[in-house]
Enzyme design. Structure first.
Site, PDB file in Angstrom:
ATOM      1  N   LYS A  22     -49.714 -31.453  19.434  1.00 44.37           N
ATOM      2  CA  LYS A  22     -48.867 -31.988  20.513  1.00 44.37           C
ATOM      3  C   LYS A  22     -49.261 -31.342  21.841  1.00 44.37           C
ATOM      4  O   LYS A  22     -49.457 -32.023  22.849  1.00 44.37           O
ATOM      5  CB  LYS A  22     -47.401 -31.675  20.210  1.00 44.37           C
ATOM      6  CG  LYS A  22     -46.476 -31.857  21.403  1.00 44.37           C
ATOM      7  CD  LYS A  22     -45.034 -31.489  21.085  1.00 44.37           C
ATOM      8  CE  LYS A  22     -44.643 -30.090  21.455  1.00 44.37           C
ATOM      9  NZ  LYS A  22     -44.380 -29.850  22.873  1.00 44.37           N
ATOM     10  N   ASN A  23     -49.369 -30.010  21.821  1.00 46.30           N
ATOM     11  CA  ASN A  23     -49.592 -29.297  23.080  1.00 46.30           C
ATOM     12  C   ASN A  23     -50.987 -29.522  23.652  1.00 46.30           C
ATOM     13  O   ASN A  23     -51.259 -29.132  24.783  1.00 46.30           O
ATOM     14  CB  ASN A  23     -49.312 -27.800  22.909  1.00 46.30           C
ATOM     15  CG  ASN A  23     -47.827 -27.532  22.782  1.00 46.30           C
ATOM     16  OD1 ASN A  23     -47.005 -28.449  22.946  1.00 46.30           O
ATOM     17  ND2 ASN A  23     -47.467 -26.296  22.471  1.00 46.30           N
ATOM     18  N   ARG A  92     -40.653 -31.378  30.176  1.00 48.87           N
ATOM     19  CA  ARG A  92     -41.186 -30.475  31.192  1.00 48.87           C
ATOM     20  C   ARG A  92     -42.700 -30.572  31.333  1.00 48.87           C
ATOM     21  O   ARG A  92     -43.256 -30.407  32.417  1.00 48.87           O
ATOM     22  CB  ARG A  92     -40.866 -29.052  30.754  1.00 48.87           C
ATOM     23  CG  ARG A  92     -39.957 -28.293  31.587  1.00 48.87           C
ATOM     24  CD  ARG A  92     -39.962 -26.874  31.075  1.00 48.87           C
ATOM     25  NE  ARG A  92     -41.104 -26.158  31.609  1.00 48.87           N
ATOM     26  CZ  ARG A  92     -41.088 -25.531  32.754  1.00 48.87           C
ATOM     27  NH1 ARG A  92     -40.006 -25.492  33.472  1.00 48.87           N
ATOM     28  NH2 ARG A  92     -42.173 -24.920  33.192  1.00 48.87           N
ATOM     29  N   CYS A 116     -34.083 -25.129  31.425  1.00 44.10           N
ATOM     30  CA  CYS A 116     -34.522 -25.572  30.105  1.00 44.10           C
ATOM     31  C   CYS A 116     -33.815 -24.718  29.089  1.00 44.10           C
ATOM     32  O   CYS A 116     -33.453 -23.588  29.376  1.00 44.10           O
ATOM     33  CB  CYS A 116     -36.021 -25.386  30.012  1.00 44.10           C
ATOM     34  SG  CYS A 116     -36.649 -25.491  28.363  1.00 44.10           S
ATOM     35  N   ARG A 121     -37.973 -20.822  32.603  1.00 50.74           N
ATOM     36  CA  ARG A 121     -39.294 -21.469  32.665  1.00 50.74           C
ATOM     37  C   ARG A 121     -39.682 -21.844  34.084  1.00 50.74           C
ATOM     38  O   ARG A 121     -39.664 -23.014  34.476  1.00 50.74           O
ATOM     39  CB  ARG A 121     -39.341 -22.681  31.732  1.00 50.74           C
ATOM     40  CG  ARG A 121     -39.221 -22.264  30.301  1.00 50.74           C
ATOM     41  CD  ARG A 121     -39.336 -23.404  29.339  1.00 50.74           C
ATOM     42  NE  ARG A 121     -40.710 -23.719  28.965  1.00 50.74           N
ATOM     43  CZ  ARG A 121     -41.015 -24.475  27.917  1.00 50.74           C
ATOM     44  NH1 ARG A 121     -40.092 -24.968  27.164  1.00 50.74           N
ATOM     45  NH2 ARG A 121     -42.264 -24.740  27.640  1.00 50.74           N
ATOM     46  N   ILE A 123     -42.091 -22.204  37.574  1.00 51.18           N
ATOM     47  CA  ILE A 123     -43.384 -22.850  37.813  1.00 51.18           C
ATOM     48  C   ILE A 123     -44.116 -22.183  38.988  1.00 51.18           C
ATOM     49  O   ILE A 123     -45.024 -22.758  39.561  1.00 51.18           O
ATOM     50  CB  ILE A 123     -43.233 -24.370  38.083  1.00 51.18           C
ATOM     51  CG1 ILE A 123     -42.183 -24.620  39.176  1.00 51.18           C
ATOM     52  CG2 ILE A 123     -42.906 -25.139  36.825  1.00 51.18           C
ATOM     53  CD1 ILE A 123     -42.300 -25.991  39.783  1.00 51.18           C
ATOM     54  N   ASP A 124     -43.685 -20.953  39.313  1.00 48.90           N
ATOM     55  CA  ASP A 124     -44.286 -20.272  40.470  1.00 48.90           C
ATOM     56  C   ASP A 124     -45.800 -20.101  40.346  1.00 48.90           C
ATOM     57  O   ASP A 124     -46.531 -20.234  41.328  1.00 48.90           O
ATOM     58  CB  ASP A 124     -43.592 -18.914  40.704  1.00 48.90           C
ATOM     59  CG  ASP A 124     -43.587 -18.042  39.457  1.00 48.90           C
ATOM     60  OD1 ASP A 124     -43.454 -18.587  38.347  1.00 48.90           O
ATOM     61  OD2 ASP A 124     -43.720 -16.809  39.585  1.00 48.90           O
ATOM     62  N   ASP A 305     -43.984 -20.267  19.373  1.00 50.05           N
ATOM     63  CA  ASP A 305     -43.595 -21.533  18.747  1.00 50.05           C
ATOM     64  C   ASP A 305     -43.438 -21.416  17.226  1.00 50.05           C
ATOM     65  O   ASP A 305     -43.044 -22.385  16.568  1.00 50.05           O
ATOM     66  CB  ASP A 305     -44.615 -22.637  19.075  1.00 50.05           C
ATOM     67  CG  ASP A 305     -44.472 -23.126  20.512  1.00 50.05           C
ATOM     68  OD1 ASP A 305     -43.518 -22.712  21.195  1.00 50.05           O
ATOM     69  OD2 ASP A 305     -45.324 -23.920  20.952  1.00 50.05           O
ATOM     70  N   ARG A 397     -39.562 -34.792  18.748  1.00 48.02           N
ATOM     71  CA  ARG A 397     -40.445 -34.594  19.908  1.00 48.02           C
ATOM     72  C   ARG A 397     -41.809 -34.077  19.472  1.00 48.02           C
ATOM     73  O   ARG A 397     -42.808 -34.321  20.149  1.00 48.02           O
ATOM     74  CB  ARG A 397     -39.843 -33.561  20.864  1.00 48.02           C
ATOM     75  CG  ARG A 397     -38.725 -34.052  21.734  1.00 48.02           C
ATOM     76  CD  ARG A 397     -38.319 -32.954  22.688  1.00 48.02           C
ATOM     77  NE  ARG A 397     -39.505 -32.297  23.224  1.00 48.02           N
ATOM     78  CZ  ARG A 397     -39.591 -31.012  23.553  1.00 48.02           C
ATOM     79  NH1 ARG A 397     -38.560 -30.231  23.435  1.00 48.02           N
ATOM     80  NH2 ARG A 397     -40.713 -30.514  24.014  1.00 48.02           N
TER      81      ARG A 397
HETATM   82  C1  UD1 Z   1     -46.576 -24.075  26.491  1.00 53.19           C
HETATM   83  C2  UD1 Z   1     -46.225 -24.890  25.281  1.00 53.19           C
HETATM   84  C3  UD1 Z   1     -45.068 -24.259  24.504  1.00 53.19           C
HETATM   85  C4  UD1 Z   1     -45.392 -22.819  24.184  1.00 53.19           C
HETATM   86  C5  UD1 Z   1     -45.805 -22.060  25.437  1.00 53.19           C
HETATM   87  C6  UD1 Z   1     -46.268 -20.645  25.150  1.00 53.19           C
HETATM   88  C7  UD1 Z   1     -46.777 -27.149  25.911  1.00 53.19           C
HETATM   89  C8  UD1 Z   1     -46.284 -28.524  26.218  1.00 53.19           C
HETATM   90  N1  UD1 Z   1     -45.845 -26.227  25.690  1.00 53.19           N
HETATM   91  O1  UD1 Z   1     -45.437 -24.096  27.360  1.00 53.19           O
HETATM   92  O2  UD1 Z   1     -44.879 -25.003  23.313  1.00 53.19           O
HETATM   93  O3  UD1 Z   1     -44.244 -22.201  23.632  1.00 53.19           O
HETATM   94  O4  UD1 Z   1     -46.888 -22.740  26.086  1.00 53.19           O
HETATM   95  O5  UD1 Z   1     -47.283 -20.631  24.217  1.00 53.19           O
HETATM   96  O6  UD1 Z   1     -47.970 -26.913  25.843  1.00 53.19           O
HETATM   97  N2  UD1 Z   1     -43.861 -18.763  33.546  1.00 53.19           N
HETATM   98  C9  UD1 Z   1     -43.545 -18.329  34.821  1.00 53.19           C
HETATM   99  N3  UD1 Z   1     -44.083 -18.998  35.890  1.00 53.19           N
HETATM  100  C10 UD1 Z   1     -44.922 -20.060  35.738  1.00 53.19           C
HETATM  101  C11 UD1 Z   1     -45.245 -20.502  34.437  1.00 53.19           C
HETATM  102  C12 UD1 Z   1     -44.697 -19.836  33.353  1.00 53.19           C
HETATM  103  O7  UD1 Z   1     -42.802 -17.370  34.990  1.00 53.19           O
HETATM  104  O8  UD1 Z   1     -45.387 -20.610  36.753  1.00 53.19           O
HETATM  105  C13 UD1 Z   1     -43.289 -18.066  32.379  1.00 53.19           C
HETATM  106  C14 UD1 Z   1     -42.365 -18.973  31.567  1.00 53.19           C
HETATM  107  O9  UD1 Z   1     -41.051 -18.958  32.095  1.00 53.19           O
HETATM  108  C15 UD1 Z   1     -42.452 -18.337  30.203  1.00 53.19           C
HETATM  109  C16 UD1 Z   1     -43.892 -17.803  30.135  1.00 53.19           C
HETATM  110  O10 UD1 Z   1     -44.341 -17.746  31.482  1.00 53.19           O
HETATM  111  O11 UD1 Z   1     -41.556 -17.255  30.107  1.00 53.19           O
HETATM  112  C17 UD1 Z   1     -44.838 -18.649  29.323  1.00 53.19           C
HETATM  113  O12 UD1 Z   1     -44.847 -19.967  29.808  1.00 53.19           O
HETATM  114  P1  UD1 Z   1     -46.101 -20.940  29.661  1.00 53.19           P
HETATM  115  O13 UD1 Z   1     -47.210 -20.232  28.933  1.00 53.19           O
HETATM  116  O14 UD1 Z   1     -46.397 -21.517  30.974  1.00 53.19           O
HETATM  117  O15 UD1 Z   1     -45.533 -22.054  28.690  1.00 53.19           O
HETATM  118  P2  UD1 Z   1     -45.586 -23.629  28.877  1.00 53.19           P
HETATM  119  O16 UD1 Z   1     -46.915 -24.042  29.392  1.00 53.19           O
HETATM  120  O17 UD1 Z   1     -44.366 -24.072  29.596  1.00 53.19           O
END
Ligand code: UD1
Length: 418
Positions: A22-23, A92, A116, A121, A123-124, A305, A397
Site C-alpha cells: 500500500k505504502n 493524509r 490524525c 503528524r 508536515i514541516d 506499522d 484501507r
Molecule cells: C508513512 C506510512 C505509515 C508509516 C510511517 C512510518 C504511508 C502512506 N504511510 O507515513 O504507514 O507508519 O511512514 O514508517 O506511506 N513528521 C514531522 N514532520 C514532517 C513529517 C513527519 O514531524 O514534516 C513526523 C510525524 O509526525 C511522525 C514521524 O515524523 O511522528 C514519522 O512520519 P513519516 O515517516 O513522515 O510518516 P508518513 O510518511 O506520514
C-alpha cells in the site's frame, strides 16, 4: 458501517500470498503525474486507499483505469493542480502529490491535512525541504499553495528525522530541479527504494538507493513507465504474527523477507521457529510465547506499522514486555481496545508495559485505526468465544480481502454490513 465477527480458537495454518505494498503503490501512482503519457503500476492492492488515490489523480485531470491488480494513470492532460480537503482529510498520503505537481507545473494547491488519530503528524519537513528547492509556500484558506515560477533549484536538504512522506515528496520534487539535490537523513524504507526505481526508469539519475543520502540529478523530460510495486512487508508481517499467535505453521509469500528482518528476529525471540524463503517466510510456534522488549524505529528498525499486531502477541506472553513507540505519538489506542478482551497493559507516555495473560476473551471492540484494527482481529483469532470488531473501514484501507485470507488459514471469520 461494517464489522468483522470472529469465533476464536480455530487452528491457524496454511499459506497466503500478499499483494503489493500500500505504502508504495500510493506513491508510485502519484509519481505517474511527473510524465505526460500513460504509466502502468502493477501489483497494486485492491484496497480503499488506492481507490482514494485514484480519485485524487482523477480530480487533477488524470485518466485512471484499474484492471485486476494494475493501475493505468494517463497524466497527459492535467487540468487542475488542486487537491480538495474532502480527499486529503480521508487520506493524509494525498499530500504526496505536492512534489510531483510542483515539479511538473511549477504550482500545486493541496489542502492541509488535519489532525490524525495517530499523533499530530506534522508536515514541516515537507514544507522546509520544498522551500530549500526554491518553492514559495503560502498557507491560505486551509491550503498549502506552492509555487515555483522560475522552476526548482537543486539544493542540499537535511531532514530532522527520516520521514517517509517528506523523503518521497522531496524526491519527486527534485526530479525536475536544475542541478543536483542531496537529501540527507532520508528515510530508507523499502517503499522509498521502490519509488527510486520507478523514477530512475522514468529517466532520472539517482544515487544512494537504500541509503540515508539520496542524490537526485534533475532531468528535463520524464517518460511514462510500467512498474511493479514491491510486496507488502506489513501485510506479510500481519499474517506471520497470526501464525505466531495461533501456532501455525503459516507461510507468507509475495514479499522480500529481508524487508522484515527485525520483525522475524523478534518472532524468533518470542519462541517461534522462522524459516526464510526467496519470496517469503514461514512461522510456527510450539512452546509458550516469551516476553520481549520492542522499540519502533525508522527502517531497518522495528516498523511502527507492526507495533499493534506485536502487542497482541505479547499480550499472551509468559511474562512482562515493554514496547517503546518512537515514531508516532498517541499510537497506543489499540491497547485500550485489547484491554477490553482481558489484556493487562499500562501506557506511560510512549511506553507500554504489557503483562502477559493466559487467555483473551472475545468482546465487542472498535478498530481505532488501520493497524490497530488488524491487530484486534488477530487477537480475536485466539480469544475465547466471539469478538465483534466494528469500524472495520480502517482495516479495508490497507488489507485486501482480509477476512478471505484469514479464513483460508482456517479462521472462523466473516464481515457484516450494518
Ligand atoms: C508513512 C506510512 C505509515 C508509516 C510511517 C512510518 C504511508 C502512506 N504511510 O507515513 O504507514 O507508519 O511512514 O514508517 O506511506 N513528521 C514531522 N514532520 C514532517 C513529517 C513527519 O514531524 O514534516 C513526523 C510525524 O509526525 C511522525 C514521524 O515524523 O511522528 C514519522 O512520519 P513519516 O515517516 O513522515 O510518516 P508518513 O510518511 O506520514
Amino acid at each position: 458501517m461494517a464489522s468483522i465477527i470472529v469465533n476464536g480458537g480455530r487452528p491457524i495454518t496454511g499459506e497466503i500470498r500478499v499483494g503489493g505494498a500500500k505504502n508504495s503503490a500510493l506513491k508510485l501512482m502519484a509519481a505517474a503525474l511527473l510524465a505526460p503519457g500513460a504509466s502502468v503500476i502493477r501489483n497494486v492492492p485492491d484496497i480503499s486507499d488506492v481507490t482514494l488515490m485514484a480519485e485524487v489523480l482523477s480530480v487533477l485531470g488524470a485518466r485512471v483505469t484499474r484492471e485486476d491488480h494494475s493501475v493505468l494513470v494517463d497524466a497527459t492532460d492535467i487540468t487542475s493542480v488542486e487537491t480538495p480537503y474532502e480527499l486529503v482529510a480521508q487520506m493524509r498520503a494525498s499530500i504526496v502529490v505536492l512534489g510531483p505537481l510542483v515539479a511538473r507545473f511549477g504550482r500545486a494547491r493541496v489542502a492541509m491535512p488535519g489532525g490524525c488519530n495517530i499523533g499530530s503528524r506534522k508536515i514541516d519537513m515537507h514544507i522546509h525541504g520544498l522551500e530549500h528547492l526554491g518553492v514559495n509556500i503560502a498557507f491560505e484558506h486551509g491550503f498549502i499553495d506552492a509555487t515555483a515560477p522560475e522552476g526548482l533549484k537543486g539544493a542540499e536538504v537535511l531532514l530532522d528525522f527520516p520521514s517517509v512522506g517528506a523523503t518521497e515528496n522531496l524526491l519527486m520534487a527534485a526530479v525536475r530541479a536544475e542541478g543536483a539535490t542531496v537529501i540527507e537523513n532520508a528515510a530508507r524504507e523499502p517503499e522509498i527504494g521502490d519509488l527510486v526505481d520507478m523514477l530512475v526508469a522514468m529517466g532520472v539519475q539517482i544515487e544512494g538507493r537504500g541509503s540515508s543520502t539520496l542524490v537526485v540529478h534533475g532531468a528535463r523530460e520524464l517518460s511514462p513507465v510500467v512498474h511493479t510495486a514491491v510486496g507488502d512487508r506489513i501485510e506479510a508481517g500481519t499474517y506471520l504474527v497470526a501464525g505466531a499467535l495461533g501456532g501455525g505453521p503459516v507461510t507468507v509469500t509475495g514479499f522480500d523477507p529481508a524487508h522484515l528482518e527485525m520483525l522475524l528476529t523478534k518472532l524468533e525471540l518470542v519462541g517461534c521457529e522462522v524459516a526464510v524463503h526467496a519470496d517469503g517466510a514461514t512461522v510456527r510456534r510450539e512452546g509458550p510465547i516469551r516476553p520481549v522488549d520492542v522499540a519502533t524505529l525508522p527502517y531497518p528498525g522495528f516498523p511502527t506499522d507492526m507495533q499493534a499486531q506485536f502487542m497482541a502477541l505479547l499480550a499472551l506472553a509468559e511474562g512482562n514486555s515493554v514496547i517503546t513507540e518512537n515514531v508516532f505519538e498517541n499510537r497506543f489506542m489499540f491497547a485500550d481496545e485489547i484491554k477490553r478482551m482481558g489484556a493487562d497493559i499500562d501506557i506511560e507516555g510512549h511506553r507500554a508495559l504489557i503483562r502477559g495473560v493466559h487467555a483473551l476473551q472475545g468482546a465487542p471492540v472498535r478498530s481505532p485505526d488501520l493497524r490497530g484494527g488488524a491487530a484486534l482481529v488477530l487477537a480475536a483469532l485466539v480469544a475465547e468465544g466471539e469478538t465483534v470488531v466494528s469500524d472495520v473501514h480502517h482495516i479495508l484501507r490497507g488489507y485486501e480481502d482480509f477476512c478471505g485470507k484469514l479464513a483460508s488459514l482456517g479462521a472462523d471469520i466473516r464481515m457484516i454490513e450494518e
